[in-house]
Each structure stands twice: as C-alpha cells, then as structure tokens.
Design a protein around this motif. Structure first.
Motif, PDB file in Angstrom:
ATOM      1  N   TYR A 229      -7.896  10.274  16.368  1.00 15.60           N
ATOM      2  CA  TYR A 229      -7.153   9.033  16.566  1.00 15.60           C
ATOM      3  C   TYR A 229      -6.970   8.747  18.067  1.00 15.60           C
ATOM      4  O   TYR A 229      -7.202   7.621  18.536  1.00 15.60           O
TER       5      TYR A 229
ATOM      6  N   SER B 294      -6.580   5.215  19.870  1.00 13.02           N
ATOM      7  CA  SER B 294      -5.486   4.899  18.937  1.00 13.02           C
ATOM      8  C   SER B 294      -5.901   3.807  17.943  1.00 13.02           C
ATOM      9  O   SER B 294      -5.072   2.982  17.520  1.00 13.02           O
TER      10      SER B 294
ATOM     11  N   PRO C 256      -7.219   3.287  14.184  1.00  9.37           N
ATOM     12  CA  PRO C 256      -7.485   3.940  12.896  1.00  9.37           C
ATOM     13  C   PRO C 256      -8.898   3.655  12.382  1.00  9.37           C
ATOM     14  O   PRO C 256      -9.544   4.543  11.800  1.00  9.37           O
TER      15      PRO C 256
ATOM     16  N   ALA D 177     -11.334   5.773  14.372  1.00  7.29           N
ATOM     17  CA  ALA D 177     -11.125   7.178  14.014  1.00  7.29           C
ATOM     18  C   ALA D 177     -11.743   7.482  12.653  1.00  7.29           C
ATOM     19  O   ALA D 177     -12.348   8.559  12.436  1.00  7.29           O
TER      20      ALA D 177
END
Length: 619
Positions: free
Chosen positions: A562, A567, A569, A572
């Motif tokens: 992440y 940061s 989602p 990730a």
C-alpha cells in the motif's frame, strides 16, 4: 405753682419707678421738664445696660476660667458673643503664623459648611483688614461697603451664610495677635460704638483666656513629655538588659554549634509569642513558641513574608506580625517572622535584627557545609559517568553515599530551560527525590543516578515535581547494572544518551517534559547510544506480525504494498494480484489492529520506517 410742683413730683416718681420713655412722653407737663426727664431716663437705661453687660462679662470670665479644653473655650466665647450682641451669628478666627492668615475656628449660629472652613488673608475682607490693622471694623452692609478688599472665596462664603452686617474686633494680648472675634446679622444693622466697645471687651477677655489655656495645655504637654521621657529611660534601661541577654544567648548558640531551631526557640522565649524561620523560597525551616500558625494560615503567612519583608530592617505586617529578611553578601537567604508579641520597642527590634544577623551566620555555615558535601557528591557523579575512573574506588564510594550499583540504576539528565544557576537546581532535585539519589552537576546539566528500572517514568515524575518551581526538561537512560561487567562504561553511555534525549525533547517541542530515548519512538533511535531496532520494530508492527503468524495472513505485506503504491488501494491490489475490495478489507483490519490515524503523516512515517528496518534486521 402748686400744679408745677405736682407735675415735677409726678415726673420724679415715674423716674424712680423705672418708667419707660413712652410713659414719660405721654405726661402733660412742661416740655422742658419732660425732655429733661427723658434724658435722665435714657441715662438710666444706658447705665442699666452697661451694668447688665458688665455682669455678663463677669459671668463669661467665670465660665471661661473654669475651662481647660481649648475647643470648649472657643465655643463658649462665640456663644457668649452672639448672646451679648444679640446677633444672628458669632464666629472667631485664629492666626496661623505658618500661612500668615487667619482661619475659621469656632462659630455659633452658622449653617454654611463653606463659611465654616473659610480662610482670610491679611487685608482681604473685613476680617483680613482687622487682622492686618489690629483695629476693630464694622459695617451695616458688607457687600455695599467699598472699604474692604472683596475676594471671591471670602464673599462666596459670606454670601453662602447670608450675612449682611458684620462687626469684627482683634484678639490681642500684650502685642501678641491671637485672632479676630466677629458678631454678624443676616439683615442690615448699624453697630453702635457701645456695641463695638462691648465686643472689644469680650475680645480682650477671650484673648487672655485663649493664651492662658494654650499655656496650660503646653505645660501639660511638657509634663506629659517629661513623664514619657522618664518612662522611656526606664524602658531603655530594661531594653538594654534584654538586649544584653539576647546577645549572650545568641553568642552561646553560635559558639556551641547550635542550629536554627535553637535560634527560633531562644527568640520566642526572649520576646514571647512565636518565631518562624523561612528559607529563601519561603519554605518553613523552623518554628517555635506558643500557638504558631499552621496549615493554610502558615502558607499564607509565608507568602506574605516573602513578598513584604525588608532585608535591612524589621517591618510590621498585618496584625501583630513582624518580619525581616535575612541576607548575606547582598543575597537573600531566608526570612524571620515574629508574631503574637504584645509590644515591640526599639530594644526588641534590635534583638530581632541581631537574631537575623546571627541566623545568617548559621545559615551560611550550613550552606558551606552542604556545598562541601555536595561538591564531594558532584565529584563522585562526574567520576562515575566520565568513563575513565577507577571502579574499585568509585563503586564503593557510591554505595557509601546510598546508591548500590549492583541494583538497576537509571541516569537522569536535568536540563534547566530558564538558564538559571545549576546550584539551586541541584538542591531542588535532591529535595524532589527525597535525598534518595546521587545528584551532581556535570557539564552544565544536573545528573542524577537513582535506583530503578523504568527511566522514562522516573524522568516524567521528576519533571512534574520540579515544574512547580523550575523550568526543566529531563532526559533519561538505563537501567545500568554493575553485573554488566563494565558499569562505568555503561554509566558513561547512559550519560551521553540522557543528555541527548533531553536536547531531543527540547528540539521536538516537548520542553518541560521528561522521557527516555525509547519513549521518543523513531527519534529515540537517533539519540540513543545503543538503538534497540528490533524492539522498535516490534512496538510498531508487532500487532500485525502476531496476527499474520496466527492466521496465515499477510497484513504486513499488504501494508508495505500500500505504501509502495503511493497509498493507492487499486495499485496495491494490482501489485498483490488481488481484487481491490480485498485490499480494502485488509486495510480495515490493519486499522483495527494499529488504531485510527495510522495514515497521518507522523504515524505513516513510523510504519514505513519500521517496515524498512524490519527488512534490515532480517537481512
């Protein structure tokens, strides 16, 4: 002829019977005889008035002679003047040599407050002219009389009283001018020469009485002063005896090595009441005597003494409490207070002042001895934390001073934020720790070695206690134990770490706080001399690692992916080859484990640093 004899006899009978002028004028007799009878009757009236006035003056003299109070005498004079002259108001002014004028001193019949306090300059108004010329003056209508110098203040006062006709005559005794006596009416009225003479006679009598009463009063004051002087001599002699006894007692205390308790006890015995000694911070050191203040009353008194006591002479506070500051080389070192003393004369004051001097000597002796002991402890602390001393000498010396290095020992570095002297801070740290630590000054910091195994807690508690009187920041390190084999090296490392921690607390905006390097999070890794990387990683990621180990999940890897995805989602999920919803569910689980707010800049930085350090430790 017979009728003329009868008329003459009738006139004589009427005169003998005290007939009035109206009765005489109504007689049908020879005009020349009637006029002669009227003249005789008038002379009788004048004589009777003079006799009445003389009798009144005699009565006045008798009344004044029986008085000794100056105020009562003056009131009696104006009251008599008003009655004798038959006027609305009578008043009297007295001479003031300091201001070269006269001032209103007594009135009878006056209703004006402004009039009752008026002052008359020489030459101003009717009264000022009387005072200047020392002669009587009178007027039937004051405001229309141009003979007098009219001023705003005098005319205003006369107008406020409503006076119109005024007669004034000087009070003089053997060329000594005393004042002016006045009789006044609120309607126009001419004063006859006989009335002026009557007022003058009363003024002469009044002047003599005033001077005599003043002389008697001055004699009484002189006698009283003489009596007081005699009493003062007796008190002075008794005071000398008390002062000598006090001197002997104080000298005996000093020579026998007595302390402050002996001084306060002796002072309370010499003066009665109670005696209280405070240190330079207003903390009670010694109290003696009957019913001294206690509790809140003692704290309030101590604050008042510190605020108001003079360091040079004895000063009286509220009630029957006296206080004096105790100084040495111009520096306040304490305060002495005395209370419940019935009297405090000059001799007693000197006794207290002498007690303050002797107390200063005793306190200086105590301070010098304490500073010598503290210097020894400072040298011991410096040797222990310097890293180059002889452990065979220093460790037993520490044990003799009350610190057993075989037990866990924490080192606290106290940084004074207000820049004040370290000496007073050493005393404050000793007091805050109850004397159960080894305290000394090393390189501008107050270093404390104290038994315990929780340096962060010890530092926080010490900072809180000292915050009541000092502005300090406390860094801590340890614990160090002698069984480590190199206790001096451990103490030296702890000293460096504690000082760095104190400086780091200030740099992090935590001035006035106390903590250890471990309490500072990742910042502690920088200031610590032996960074506990594994412990730091466990403190940050431990809950996630334990969860993964127990359930076979990969929350730690998801968190790392992440952060690497910025940061995001979605990104990730792509790198992890899972659905975006799966990443979202894992992030929710991470929030429940590490707590809300983990994505804030500060918390996110700690998590990323812990993830990076985890790889370094594993490698």
């Amino acid at each position: 002829m017979h009728d003329d004899v009868d008329a003459g006899t009738r006139l004589l009978e009427l005169l003998a019977g005290g007939a009035s002028a109206a009765d005489l004028a109504a007689l049908d007799v020879d005009p020349h005889a009637r006029d002669l009878a009227l003249r005789i009757a008038g002379a009788f009236d004048v004589q009777r008035r003079r006799e009445q006035q003389l009798a009144a003056l005699v009565d006045t003299a008798g009344e004044l002679a029986s008085m000794s109070d100056p105020s009562v005498v003056l009131d009696a004079i104006v009251r008599r003047a008003r009655a004798l002259m038959g006027t609305d108001v009578a008043y009297l002014t007295l001479y003031d040599p300091a201001h070269e004028d006269t001032y209103m001193r007594a009135t009878a019949g006056s209703v004006s407050a402004q009039f009752q306090v008026v002052r008359l300059d020489f030459g101003a108004g009717l009264g000022g002219l009387v005072a200047q010329s020392r002669k009587p003056y009178w007027t039937a209508d004051y405001f229309d009389d141009a003979r007098f110098k009219h001023t705003h203040s005098i005319d205003g006062a006369v107008g406020d009283e409503g006076l119109v006709a005024i007669c004034g005559t000087p009070l003089i005794v053997k060329d000594e001018f005393v004042g002016v006596l006045f009789a006044s009416n609120r309607t126009p009225r001419p004063f006859t020469h006989d009335e002026v003479a009557l007022l003058g006679s009363l003024a002469a009598l009044a002047a003599v009485t005033i001077v005599q009463v003043r002389a008697v009063e001055e004699s009484s004051r002189t006698l009283a002063a003489l009596s007081e002087a005699t009493e003062s001599v007796s008190r002075y002699a008794a005071g000398i005896e008390r002062a000598a006894a006090a001197h002997d007692r104080f000298a005996e205390i000093v020579l026998e090595g007595g302390g402050v308790d002996d001084l306060t006890q002796s002072l309370s015995q010499l003066l009665g009441g109670w005696a209280l000694l405070l240190d330079d911070d207003g903390v009670p050191r010694s109290v003696a005597g009957e019913t001294p203040p206690t509790g809140d009353a003692l704290h309030a008194l101590a604050a008042e003494v510190v605020e108001r006591a003079d360091g040079v002479r004895l000063s009286r506070l509220d009630g029957d409490v006296w206080a004096i500051g105790i100084t040495a080389t111009g520096e306040p070192i304490g305060y002495l207070a005395i209370g419940d003393v019935s009297t405090m004369d000059d001799s007693d004051e000197r006794t207290v002042e002498r007690a303050a001097v002797v107390t200063a000597l005793v306190l200086l002796g105590e301070r010098n001895r304490a500073e010598a002991r503290q210097q020894q402890r400072t040298d011991l602390v410096a040797g222990l934390v310097g890293g180059h001393g002889d452990a065979g000498v220093l460790v037993p010396a520490a044990r003799s001073a009350g610190l057993d290095l075989r037990e866990p020992t924490c080192l606290l570095a106290v940084r004074r934020d207000d820049g004040g002297p370290a000496r007073s801070l050493v005393l404050a740290v000793n007091a805050a720790l109850g004397g159960q630590a080894l305290v000394g000054e090393v390189d501008g910091h107050v270093i404390t070695l104290v038994a315990g195994d929780e340096p962060g807690s010890l530092a926080g508690e010490l900072a809180t206690r000292l915050s009541r009187s000092h502005s300090v920041t406390v860094g801590a390190a340890g614990p160090v134990v002698e069984s480590d084999g190199a206790v001096l090296a451990g103490l030296a490392a702890a000293h460096t770490e504690a000082v760095r921690t104190a400086e780091a607390l200030v740099a992090l905006g935590r001035r006035g706080d106390g903590a250890s390097a471990a309490d500072l999070g990742f910042a502690g890794l920088i200031v610590g001399t032996r960074p506990e990387v594994t412990a730091y990683v466990d403190s940050v990621l431990g809950s996630l690692v334990d969860y993964d180990d127990a359930r076979g999940t990969d929350l730690v890897g998801t968190l790392e992916a992440y952060f690497l995805a910025g940061s995001s989602p979605r990104h990730a999920a792509t790198s992890l080859h899972v659905h975006t919803n799966t990443v979202a569910q894992r992030l929710e689980r991470i929030t429940r484990l590490v707590g809300d707010g983990w994505q804030s800049p500060e918390r996110a930085l700690e998590l990323q640093l812990a993830l990076r350090l985890r790889h370094l430790v594993a490698s």
